[in-house]
Design an enzyme around this catalytic site. Structure first.
Site, PDB file in Angstrom:
ATOM      1  N   PHE A 122       0.914  -1.224  -0.169  1.00 20.98           N
ATOM      2  CA  PHE A 122      -0.115   0.009   0.145  1.00 20.98           C
ATOM      3  C   PHE A 122       0.814   1.051  -0.150  1.00 20.98           C
ATOM      4  CE2 PHE A 122      -4.550   1.014   0.993  1.00 20.98           C
ATOM      5  CZ  PHE A 122      -5.027   0.090   0.265  1.00 20.98           C
ATOM      6  N   GLN A 235      -7.784  14.784   4.124  1.00 23.42           N
ATOM      7  CA  GLN A 235      -7.093  13.979   3.113  1.00 23.42           C
ATOM      8  C   GLN A 235      -8.034  13.971   1.956  1.00 23.42           C
ATOM      9  OE1 GLN A 235      -6.415   9.439   3.459  1.00 23.42           O
ATOM     10  NE2 GLN A 235      -4.397  10.206   3.606  1.00 23.42           N
ATOM     11  N   HIS A 237      -8.354  11.697  -1.086  1.00 25.03           N
ATOM     12  CA  HIS A 237      -7.946  10.309  -1.590  1.00 25.03           C
ATOM     13  C   HIS A 237      -7.866  10.509  -3.212  1.00 25.03           C
ATOM     14  CE1 HIS A 237      -7.648   6.266  -2.806  1.00 25.03           C
ATOM     15  NE2 HIS A 237      -7.711   5.674  -1.507  1.00 25.03           N
ATOM     16  N   LEU A 251     -15.260   5.558  -3.684  1.00 28.22           N
ATOM     17  CA  LEU A 251     -13.988   5.397  -3.511  1.00 28.22           C
ATOM     18  C   LEU A 251     -13.614   4.219  -4.488  1.00 28.22           C
ATOM     19  CD1 LEU A 251     -11.336   6.259  -2.050  1.00 28.22           C
ATOM     20  CD2 LEU A 251     -11.599   3.858  -0.734  1.00 28.22           C
ATOM     21  N   GLU A 254      -7.358   1.823  -2.766  1.00 37.28           N
ATOM     22  CA  GLU A 254      -5.833   1.875  -2.889  1.00 37.28           C
ATOM     23  C   GLU A 254      -5.321   0.389  -3.428  1.00 37.28           C
ATOM     24  OE1 GLU A 254      -3.774   4.744  -0.479  1.00 37.28           O
ATOM     25  OE2 GLU A 254      -1.885   3.616  -0.754  1.00 37.28           O
ATOM     26  N   ARG A 285      -0.738   9.568  -0.315  1.00 34.98           N
ATOM     27  CA  ARG A 285      -2.277   9.711  -0.933  1.00 34.98           C
ATOM     28  C   ARG A 285      -1.773  11.245  -1.316  1.00 34.98           C
ATOM     29  NH1 ARG A 285      -6.278   6.746   2.730  1.00 34.98           N
ATOM     30  NH2 ARG A 285      -5.934   4.574   1.682  1.00 34.98           N
ATOM     31  N   HIS A 350     -11.798  12.361   1.577  1.00 33.83           N
ATOM     32  CA  HIS A 350     -11.879  10.907   2.154  1.00 33.83           C
ATOM     33  C   HIS A 350     -11.714  10.807   3.542  1.00 33.83           C
ATOM     34  CE1 HIS A 350     -11.350   6.654   1.889  1.00 33.83           C
ATOM     35  NE2 HIS A 350     -10.173   6.641   2.302  1.00 33.83           N
ATOM     36  N   ARG A 385      -2.474  10.541   6.452  1.00 29.92           N
ATOM     37  CA  ARG A 385      -2.659   9.081   7.076  1.00 29.92           C
ATOM     38  C   ARG A 385      -2.325   8.162   5.962  1.00 29.92           C
ATOM     39  NH1 ARG A 385      -6.459   5.109   6.440  1.00 29.92           N
ATOM     40  NH2 ARG A 385      -7.891   6.517   5.298  1.00 29.92           N
TER      41      ARG A 385
END
Ligand SMILES: Cc1cc2nc3c(=O)[nH]c(=O)nc-3n(C[C@H](O)[C@H](O)[C@H](O)COP(=O)(O)OP(=O)(O)OC[C@H]3O[C@@H](n4cnc5c(N)ncnc54)[C@H](O)[C@@H]3O)c2cc1C
Length: 572
Positions: A122, A235, A237, A251, A254, A285, A350, A385
């Site tokens: 990730f 954030q 995304h 979404l 990821e 991100r 996000h 994050r």
């Protein structure tokens, strides 16, 4: 009071039935506390159920060099060192144990050949670290925690919205809410309260977040006297759906990039080579979101204003097995077969890294008796994050919050609630029924979203944020004059009027913090201050209610102990 209102009494009241709330409730029950869990939606429908890619935990099942130190380092680097270092340390150290516990309670993870929990790559994680169940990890987490909690015996109050926390001037002693079905009020007396209400994404129009994400927990804590921290860090995304319009923002996990997905612009260029040639699609991100945004702005975007994300070079069966939700999502919502065609993606609001300020060991807020965990709390993620670090956050700090809340409940006397507080809360909540012919709260919401998207979005600049603050003042006035029709039963207009109060509060905290942080760090990008500032890198923004005004100050980060500085200095 007891005659007028339905009243429940618990040692620990948990507000929120997502991963953080359920884990807190389980721990408080294990300590012998009586526990009530309140949830705005049905049990099992909390936002956590939508989590896809996985839980970050350094179990080293796939990459044997992994351990808590690399996980700590990645989290701090991802957060641009604004993280509460102690939270980052506890999180990295305790996440593997929390995941194993989840497995013992019945969670069925994907497996390695030799039967251990499988882990995937990730963004921002040096090693393959995300424990997952295809792309439906959140569903498995909620299912497991819910089963466990129900069997241990917590009381559940679902489809109940909390509108105010109750205090005795010194500590939090409960909450008042209403049943969404009947509109009747209900009072919860509690020795400890755990806030686990999730995030704030519904203040923006393009968002991956569900209807629950109106920032209630932060607004309620703020009103009751607790401090909030680092609210500017929202954030975006990088990969939400951009087409068709009705599904914009949903979404695209990821995990698609984790499984080898490639990003291209309309000219077929793999543009991440320009922005982060080392990590490419697996960059953090904030970087990937800004890269897509820049490609589109400079005229290299796709037909509908995004980028192409392609996983079709992998075998079709593999894609369907590892990304089943994505396969169905695109097939059903966009008529795209991702095993053959690329997806069109773009940034979507996000997650919020800021939230209720908590103490690392106990998750206690600055208001005694009020604890907070999960997305509602701040500290762990700093300025940005990493994917997968939320689900592990829920387990680690949900457990810690439940433990400390139960202990606190053993130490304090039974709460004595002032009936005047309840009357006031009720009168305020019913205010929208008092007006006739005012505008609809949905209209104010729509305009708020436009303001936040265009003026306090992915890139920010002083004049815009100032303009947003001026508009927020007008929205407050408009909200005070909205009216709702019909009765209190199943009344979406009334629900929106109540949610709007929270959204306006959290939007103002975001704008005020974004205005003063004159630098670009993690998810906060200031066009007029594009660089990192050494001075701002040492400060958290703290917000509190100062009478009728919003107080804002900066607190210095605490010094990292030498052994952790050493960990950060190591390369791998
Ligand atoms: C589509 C999607 C995919 C994601 N995938 C991942 C992933 O793979 N890995 C990862 O680490 N993170 C992921 N995230 C982020 C992660 O899912 C969330 O940050 C996390 O689930 C938040 O959990 P929580 O327990 O804090 O809150 P939630 O799960 O949102 O629960 C909040 C609870 O509070 C209740 N509530 C809210 N307001 C009130 C009120 N006023 N009164 C009563 N109850 C209230 C709600 O009803 C709900 O029960 C993803 C997020 C999204 C949107």
């Amino acid at each position: 009071m007891s005659e007028r209102f339905e009243t429940h009494d618990h040692d620990v009241l948990v507000i929120g039935a997502g991963g953080a709330g359920l884990r807190a409730a389980i721990e408080a029950l294990a300590q012998g506390a009586s526990v009530g869990v309140v949830s705005k939606s049905l049990l099992g429908k909390a936002h956590t159920v939508m989590a896809e890619g996985g839980i970050a935990a350094a179990m080293a099942n796939v990459d044997s060099a992994d351990g808590w130190k690399p996980h700590f380092r990645d989290t701090m680097r991802g957060g641009k060192f604004l993280n509460n270092w102690r939270m980052a340390q506890l999180h990295a150290q305790e996440a593997p144990e929390r995941v194993l516990e989840l497995e013992q309670w019945g969670a069925l993870f994907d497996r390695t050949q030799d039967g251990r929990i499988l882990q995937r790559a990730f963004g921002g994680h040096t090693f393959r670290r995300l424990c997952h169940v295809g792309d439906r990890t959140g569903l498995e987490m909620i299912r497991t925690l819910q089963d466990r909690g129900v069997h241990m015996g917590f009381d559940v109050y679902m489809e109940c919205t909390i509108v105010q926390l109750l205090t005795d001037g010194k500590r939090c002693i409960g909450a008042i809410g209403y049943w969404r079905e009947t509109g009747r009020f209900v009072v919860f007396k509690a020795k400890s309260v755990v806030m686990a209400t999730g995030g704030i994404g519904k203040a923006w129009p393009i968002t991956s977040n569900s209807w629950e994400y109106t920032g209630d927990g932060m607004a309620l804590a703020y009103e009751a006297g607790a401090e909030l921290m680092d609210m500017e860090f929202v954030q975006f995304h990088p990969t939400g759906m951009v087409w068709p319009p009705g599904v914009q923002g949903i979404l695209v996990t990821e995990a698609v990039r984790g499984e080898g997905g490639i990003l291209r612009n309309k000219n077929g260029e793999r543009f991440m080579e320009r922005y982060d040639p080392k990590r490419m699609e697996l960059s953090t991100r904030d970087v990937v979101a800004r890269s897509i945004y820049t490609e589109v702005k400079e005229g290299r975007g796709t037909e509908h204003g995004g980028a192409y994300l392609d996983i079709s070079h992998k075998p079709a069966e593999y894609v369907k097995k590892k990304l089943p939700s994505m396969y169905h999502q695109f097939k059903e919502l966009a008529d795209v077969d991702i095993t053959k065609q690329p997806m069109e993606v773009g940034p979507t609001c996000h997650y919020v890294m800021g939230g209720i300020r908590v103490e690392a060991e106990t998750a206690q807020s600055t208001l005694p008796g009020l604890f907070a965990a999960g997305e509602a709390a701040a500290g762990l993620h700093g300025a940005n994050r990493l994917g997968g670090n939320s689900l592990s956050d829920l387990l680690v700090f949900g457990r810690r919050a439940g433990l400390a809340a139960a202990k606190h409940a053993q130490e304090v006397s039974a709460p004595r609630i002032d009936p005047a507080q309840i009357d006031e809360a009720e009168a305020e909540a019913l205010q929208p029924f008092k007006h006739q012919g005012g505008e609809s709260p949905f209209a104010v919401h729509r305009d708020l979203q436009k303001t936040m998207q265009s003026l306090v979005g992915i890139f920010r600049v002083r004049d815009d944020v100032q303009k947003a603050l001026a508009e927020l003042e007008k929205y407050k006035e408009r909200l005070a004059n909205t009216s709702v029709e019909g009765s209190r039963m199943f009344n979406p207009g009334w629900h929106m009027a109540i949610d709007m109060k929270s959204m306006l509060t959290v939007s103002e905290t975001v704008a005020r913090s974004a205005l003063v942080r004159e630098e670009s760090r993690g998810a906060h990008s200031r066009i007029d201050f594009p660089e990192l500032s050494a001075e701002w890198g040492k400060k958290n923004n703290i917000i509190w209610r100062d009478g009728d005004a919003m107080g804002l100050r900066q607190d210095r980060l605490s010094e990292l102990p030498a052994e952790l500085q050493q960990v950060l200095a190591e390369d791998k």
